[in-house]
Design a protein around this motif. Sequence first.
Motif, PDB file in Angstrom:
ATOM      1  N   CYS A   3      29.609 -72.779  44.907  1.00 26.37           N
ATOM      2  CA  CYS A   3      29.213 -73.265  43.587  1.00 26.37           C
ATOM      3  C   CYS A   3      29.835 -72.357  42.523  1.00 26.37           C
ATOM      4  O   CYS A   3      29.793 -71.123  42.625  1.00 26.37           O
ATOM      5  CB  CYS A   3      27.695 -73.265  43.470  1.00 26.37           C
ATOM      6  SG  CYS A   3      27.079 -73.712  41.821  1.00 26.37           S
ATOM      7  N   ASN A   5      28.771 -72.017  39.510  1.00 30.25           N
ATOM      8  CA  ASN A   5      27.729 -71.482  38.643  1.00 30.25           C
ATOM      9  C   ASN A   5      26.958 -70.337  39.321  1.00 30.25           C
ATOM     10  O   ASN A   5      26.818 -69.257  38.748  1.00 30.25           O
ATOM     11  CB  ASN A   5      26.770 -72.610  38.246  1.00 30.25           C
ATOM     12  CG  ASN A   5      25.785 -72.184  37.185  1.00 30.25           C
ATOM     13  OD1 ASN A   5      26.100 -71.339  36.352  1.00 30.25           O
ATOM     14  ND2 ASN A   5      24.612 -72.756  37.217  1.00 30.25           N
ATOM     15  N   CYS A   6      26.470 -70.546  40.553  1.00 35.30           N
ATOM     16  CA  CYS A   6      25.634 -69.528  41.189  1.00 35.30           C
ATOM     17  C   CYS A   6      26.292 -68.873  42.404  1.00 35.30           C
ATOM     18  O   CYS A   6      25.819 -67.861  42.884  1.00 35.30           O
ATOM     19  CB  CYS A   6      24.278 -70.124  41.575  1.00 35.30           C
ATOM     20  SG  CYS A   6      24.380 -71.352  42.886  1.00 35.30           S
ATOM     21  N   LYS A  15      27.468 -83.641  45.262  1.00 36.65           N
ATOM     22  CA  LYS A  15      27.781 -83.763  43.833  1.00 36.65           C
ATOM     23  C   LYS A  15      27.060 -82.715  42.990  1.00 36.65           C
ATOM     24  O   LYS A  15      27.507 -82.397  41.895  1.00 36.65           O
ATOM     25  CB  LYS A  15      27.428 -85.163  43.352  1.00 36.65           C
ATOM     26  CG  LYS A  15      28.286 -86.231  43.998  1.00 36.65           C
ATOM     27  CD  LYS A  15      27.965 -87.591  43.468  1.00 36.65           C
ATOM     28  CE  LYS A  15      28.856 -88.629  44.143  1.00 36.65           C
ATOM     29  NZ  LYS A  15      28.611 -89.960  43.651  1.00 36.65           N
ATOM     30  N   PHE A  16      25.946 -82.198  43.501  1.00 36.91           N
ATOM     31  CA  PHE A  16      25.183 -81.192  42.770  1.00 36.91           C
ATOM     32  C   PHE A  16      24.826 -80.033  43.692  1.00 36.91           C
ATOM     33  O   PHE A  16      24.592 -80.227  44.884  1.00 36.91           O
ATOM     34  CB  PHE A  16      23.892 -81.804  42.190  1.00 36.91           C
ATOM     35  CG  PHE A  16      24.145 -82.903  41.206  1.00 36.91           C
ATOM     36  CD1 PHE A  16      24.451 -82.597  39.883  1.00 36.91           C
ATOM     37  CD2 PHE A  16      24.109 -84.222  41.589  1.00 36.91           C
ATOM     38  CE1 PHE A  16      24.692 -83.601  38.972  1.00 36.91           C
ATOM     39  CE2 PHE A  16      24.346 -85.229  40.683  1.00 36.91           C
ATOM     40  CZ  PHE A  16      24.648 -84.926  39.365  1.00 36.91           C
ATOM     41  N   CYS A  17      24.774 -78.847  43.149  1.00 38.41           N
ATOM     42  CA  CYS A  17      24.420 -77.651  43.910  1.00 38.41           C
ATOM     43  C   CYS A  17      22.939 -77.729  44.280  1.00 38.41           C
ATOM     44  O   CYS A  17      22.091 -77.947  43.408  1.00 38.41           O
ATOM     45  CB  CYS A  17      24.692 -76.407  43.074  1.00 38.41           C
ATOM     46  SG  CYS A  17      24.166 -74.870  43.878  1.00 38.41           S
ATOM     47  N   CYS A  20      21.123 -74.365  42.277  1.00 37.90           N
ATOM     48  CA  CYS A  20      20.948 -74.310  40.820  1.00 37.90           C
ATOM     49  C   CYS A  20      20.972 -75.688  40.163  1.00 37.90           C
ATOM     50  O   CYS A  20      20.585 -75.821  39.006  1.00 37.90           O
ATOM     51  CB  CYS A  20      22.009 -73.406  40.182  1.00 37.90           C
ATOM     52  SG  CYS A  20      23.686 -74.033  40.332  1.00 37.90           S
ATOM     53  N   GLY A  21      21.482 -76.717  40.858  1.00 34.14           N
ATOM     54  CA  GLY A  21      21.477 -78.073  40.310  1.00 34.14           C
ATOM     55  C   GLY A  21      22.648 -78.398  39.409  1.00 34.14           C
ATOM     56  O   GLY A  21      22.687 -79.475  38.821  1.00 34.14           O
ATOM     57  N   SER A  22      23.595 -77.490  39.272  1.00 32.50           N
ATOM     58  CA  SER A  22      24.738 -77.782  38.407  1.00 32.50           C
ATOM     59  C   SER A  22      25.689 -78.755  39.109  1.00 32.50           C
ATOM     60  O   SER A  22      25.753 -78.838  40.328  1.00 32.50           O
ATOM     61  CB  SER A  22      25.478 -76.484  38.050  1.00 32.50           C
ATOM     62  OG  SER A  22      26.039 -75.913  39.204  1.00 32.50           O
ATOM     63  N   ALA A  23      26.443 -79.506  38.319  1.00 30.77           N
ATOM     64  CA  ALA A  23      27.392 -80.481  38.853  1.00 30.77           C
ATOM     65  C   ALA A  23      28.539 -79.744  39.544  1.00 30.77           C
ATOM     66  O   ALA A  23      29.019 -78.715  39.077  1.00 30.77           O
ATOM     67  CB  ALA A  23      27.930 -81.357  37.733  1.00 30.77           C
ATOM     68  N   VAL A  24      28.965 -80.272  40.675  1.00 31.75           N
ATOM     69  CA  VAL A  24      30.042 -79.662  41.457  1.00 31.75           C
ATOM     70  C   VAL A  24      31.323 -80.424  41.177  1.00 31.75           C
ATOM     71  O   VAL A  24      31.362 -81.641  41.253  1.00 31.75           O
ATOM     72  CB  VAL A  24      29.706 -79.701  42.966  1.00 31.75           C
ATOM     73  CG1 VAL A  24      30.855 -79.174  43.789  1.00 31.75           C
ATOM     74  CG2 VAL A  24      28.438 -78.935  43.238  1.00 31.75           C
ATOM     75  N   GLN A  25      32.375 -79.676  40.829  1.00 38.70           N
ATOM     76  CA  GLN A  25      33.675 -80.299  40.620  1.00 38.70           C
ATOM     77  C   GLN A  25      34.495 -80.090  41.888  1.00 38.70           C
ATOM     78  O   GLN A  25      34.688 -78.953  42.318  1.00 38.70           O
ATOM     79  CB  GLN A  25      34.381 -79.672  39.423  1.00 38.70           C
ATOM     80  CG  GLN A  25      33.669 -79.910  38.118  1.00 38.70           C
ATOM     81  CD  GLN A  25      34.401 -79.247  36.971  1.00 38.70           C
ATOM     82  OE1 GLN A  25      35.423 -78.612  37.163  1.00 38.70           O
ATOM     83  NE2 GLN A  25      33.858 -79.395  35.784  1.00 38.70           N
TER      84      GLN A  25
END
Length: 92
Positions: A3, A5-6, A15-17, A20-25
């Motif tokens: 991820c 973000n984290c 699609k999401f971590c 932490c729930g952030s969007a994954v590219q």
Amino acid sequence: MLCANCGSEIAYGTKFCPTCGSAVQQSPDEPQPLTRKRERSISRYVAFILFPLAAIIGAGVFIRYINPSVHQVIKDQPVVSAPQDYDSTMIT
């Protein structure tokens, strides 16, 4: 895959971590998961090949069953039949 973000480990195709729930590219060099549409198209190709093949084989077996081939030696044997002019007075 990590991820951005984290930094936690993420499975490919998410699609999401989960942490932490952030969007994954997803980057283009990462393998893309097999989609359901692709799975359906493969099963359809298999179905369109196997079902007609099974029908052709079944028809061949059926035709062979109702019209069996006879060996040439059997075909060459004379036809033996009962006499047509059987008279019951001939029996003693």
